[in-house]
Each structure stands twice: as structure tokens, then as C-alpha cells.
Design a protein around this motif. Structure first.
Motif, PDB file in Angstrom:
ATOM      1  N   UNK A  26       0.834  -1.190   0.000  1.00  0.00           N
ATOM      2  CA  UNK A  26       0.000   0.000   0.000  1.00  0.00           C
ATOM      3  C   UNK A  26       0.875   1.248   0.000  1.00  0.00           C
ATOM      4  N   UNK A  27       0.307   2.350  -0.510  1.00  0.00           N
ATOM      5  CA  UNK A  27       0.987   3.639  -0.444  1.00  0.00           C
ATOM      6  C   UNK A  27       0.046   4.737   0.046  1.00  0.00           C
ATOM      7  N   UNK A  28      -0.982   4.341   0.807  1.00  0.00           N
ATOM      8  CA  UNK A  28      -1.932   5.330   1.313  1.00  0.00           C
ATOM      9  C   UNK A  28      -1.386   5.993   2.577  1.00  0.00           C
ATOM     10  N   UNK A  29      -1.894   7.177   2.860  1.00  0.00           N
ATOM     11  CA  UNK A  29      -1.466   7.973   4.000  1.00  0.00           C
ATOM     12  C   UNK A  29      -2.679   8.311   4.856  1.00  0.00           C
ATOM     13  N   UNK A  47       3.553   9.970  -5.224  1.00  0.00           N
ATOM     14  CA  UNK A  47       3.620   8.866  -4.280  1.00  0.00           C
ATOM     15  C   UNK A  47       5.016   8.261  -4.285  1.00  0.00           C
ATOM     16  N   UNK A  48       5.533   7.865  -3.114  1.00  0.00           N
ATOM     17  CA  UNK A  48       6.795   7.140  -3.088  1.00  0.00           C
ATOM     18  C   UNK A  48       6.701   5.732  -3.664  1.00  0.00           C
ATOM     19  N   UNK A  49       5.485   5.253  -3.844  1.00  0.00           N
ATOM     20  CA  UNK A  49       5.278   3.890  -4.314  1.00  0.00           C
ATOM     21  C   UNK A  49       4.920   2.969  -3.170  1.00  0.00           C
ATOM     22  N   UNK A  50       4.132   1.935  -3.440  1.00  0.00           N
ATOM     23  CA  UNK A  50       3.714   1.006  -2.383  1.00  0.00           C
ATOM     24  C   UNK A  50       4.910   0.307  -1.757  1.00  0.00           C
ATOM     25  N   UNK A  51       4.843   0.140  -0.418  1.00  0.00           N
ATOM     26  CA  UNK A  51       5.918  -0.531   0.314  1.00  0.00           C
ATOM     27  C   UNK A  51       5.460  -0.779   1.741  1.00  0.00           C
TER      28      UNK A  51
END
Length: 265
Positions: A26-29, A47-51
Motif C-alpha cells: 500500500x501507499x496510502x497515507x 507517491x513514493x510507491x507502495x511498500x
């Protein structure tokens, strides 16, 4: 985020099967208000990308959120270590992620064979401190994040390890490393002292005797009773979270508290 009295949560992974064969990164905040304990999703641009298991810090001098490294899961039972560094400016009316610094220094290992990196924020010098788990430590000045600089180390370094807990102790002016995995699970506590910029002295902390905390893979090491004001940081405890092995992670999470600067280990 002490300015807005909230906790910020970025990314993570959801495992799709009990055998943990696949993961959705996921990359949600999200923010958790500490006034009414309500979760709200934030929608920054870019986005930094999912991690998952990235190193995430609030930088008080720049009033921004920093995310570095982490792990992504591109396929069946596969994982890849990330080394990129991102920042989210929190002031203003809009939020936007930006790639703000060079990638973390390499360890010579393939990204498909490397664990997630661990680093700490040193607010006294406004810098990130990164230990590779092998033998080298690096710093990144956050005012001018143009390069990672290797620290000159002295003393006996800790044995090499992966999956350790790491945090910064402002009262002791030291980086704390706990536990990890070197082929077996570790329960030692080590410190990287910053009495001066150089040289840096390594010393072992766990010399007082008593019962060691249960060892395990450490996912977080958080200093309690700490504020982000350089003049008023009071550090008394370290909170350790982890699990004995990956196999019991869904049912084996734990949290423990241990005194770092006193005598109650």
C-alpha cells in the motif's frame, strides 16, 4: 506530528493467504487525531510507491514527513528492498511527495536478498543516521540532503544482523540497536555514541544483568517520553515490537518496554 497533534501512518502490506504467499503493498497515507482519536485518509499528490516496513520520521526542523527504504513484494513469495528517500511537506494547503535525497548507500547485496533498512532521525543535528547492519554507518544532513556521508567508527562493532530495531536516544546522544537475526535470533542492546561528530564510539549497553527481554525480529524501536523539542527531550524508555519468527507473526506480535538510561532492564 506534534505541531498538529496527530499520528501519521504510511503504506504497509496486506497478506492474502494464511501461507503468506502474496502481499498487497500500500501507499496510502492516514492521520489519527490525538484530540478525538479519529482516522482520516489524506490524499497527497505523487507517491513514493507502495511498500511496507519503511523507515518513517517526522523532521521538526523542516516540518515534514520523511520515508526512506522499505520492502515491496512484486510476486509470489518475493520481496525487494527499497533504497529511495522521500519527503512530504506538511505546511501549506496542499500535500505533495517529493524525491528529496540520494538513495541509501548500498550494502553489496541484491535488492532481492536484502532486508529492509533501518535508520534513525537525530534531531539535535537535523540528520538521518543509517546503519547497514554489517559494519558501516552513514549520515544525511537534512538541511542539504545532497549526499550520504560515512561516519568514522571506533570500538568493537556489533555482530552483523538483519531485522533489528533502531532508534535515537537524545538524552544519551546515541543510536540504539536492539536484537535482530544473524542466523539465530538476538536479544542484545548496543549503542552508537555521538558525544562528538567524530570519532564515534561503539559500546555495549547490556551489562547490568537481570533478565533479557524475549528475543525476536524487531519491527520498531520507539523511544517513549520524547518530544520533538531539542531543549526538552526526556527519554526514559524504549518500546520494542516484534515476533519470534515470521511463521507466527500474525499471532505473535508483542510489545515490551525497557529503560534505556536508567537501571531497570
Amino acid at each position: 506530528d506534534p505541531v498538529r497533534d496527530r499520528v501519521l501512518l504510511f503504506g504497509g502490506s496486506t497478506w492474502q493467504t494464511p501461507a503468506r504467499n502474496y502481499a498487497d503493498d500500500r501507499d496510502d497515507l492516514w492521520e489519527l487525531s490525538l484530540d478525538d482519536f479519529t482516522w482520516t485518509q489524506l490524499t497527497p499528490a505523487n507517491s513514493p510507491g507502495p511498500r511496507s516496513v519503511s523507515s518513517m520520521h517526522y523532521e521538526p526542523a523542516g516540518d515534514r514527513l520523511i520515508v526512506a527504504g522499505g520492502t515491496s513484494h512484486p510476486g509470489y513469495r518475493s520481496s525487494m528492498s527499497r533504497s529511495d528517500c522521500w519527503a512530504l511537506e506538511l505546511a501549506g494547503d496542499s500535500l505533495r511527495w517529493s524525491h528529496f535525497a540520494p538513495d541509501l548507500p548500498g550494502t553489496g547485496r541484491s535488492p532481492y536478498d536484502a532486508p529492509p533498512q533501518r535508520m534513525a532521525l537525530d534531531p539535535l543535528r537535523d540528520r538521518l543516521v543509517y546503519w547497514d547492519g554489517i559494519g558501516s554507518a552513514w549520515t544525511l544532513a537534512l538541511e542539504r540532503p545532497d549526499a550520504w556521508h560515512a561516519l568514522e567508527l571506533s570500538g568493537v562493532p556489533p555482530p552483523a544482523r538483519d531485522y533489528f530495531g533502531l532508534t535515537y536516544d537524545a538524552r544519551g546522544d546515541q543510536m540504539i540497536v536492539f536484537g535482530g537475526d544473524d542466523g539465530s535470533l538476538l536479544a542484545d542492546l548496543r549503542a552508537l555514541r555521538f558525544s562528538d561528530e567524530v570519532p564515534v564510539v561503539l559500546r555495549r549497553l547490556w551489562e547490568r544483568g537481570g533478565t533479557l527481554p524475549r528475543h525476536g525480529l524487531i519491527h520498531a524501536a520507539i523511544l517513549g517520553s520524547a518530544t520533538f523539542s531539542v531543549d526538552s527531550i526526556l527519554t526514559e524508555t524504549i518500546t520494542l515490537g516484534g515476533a519470534p519468527t515470521f511463521d507466527v507473526l500474525p499471532h505473535g506480535r508483542r510489545g515490551e518496554r525497557h529503560d534505556v538510561n536508567g537501571d531497570r532492564f
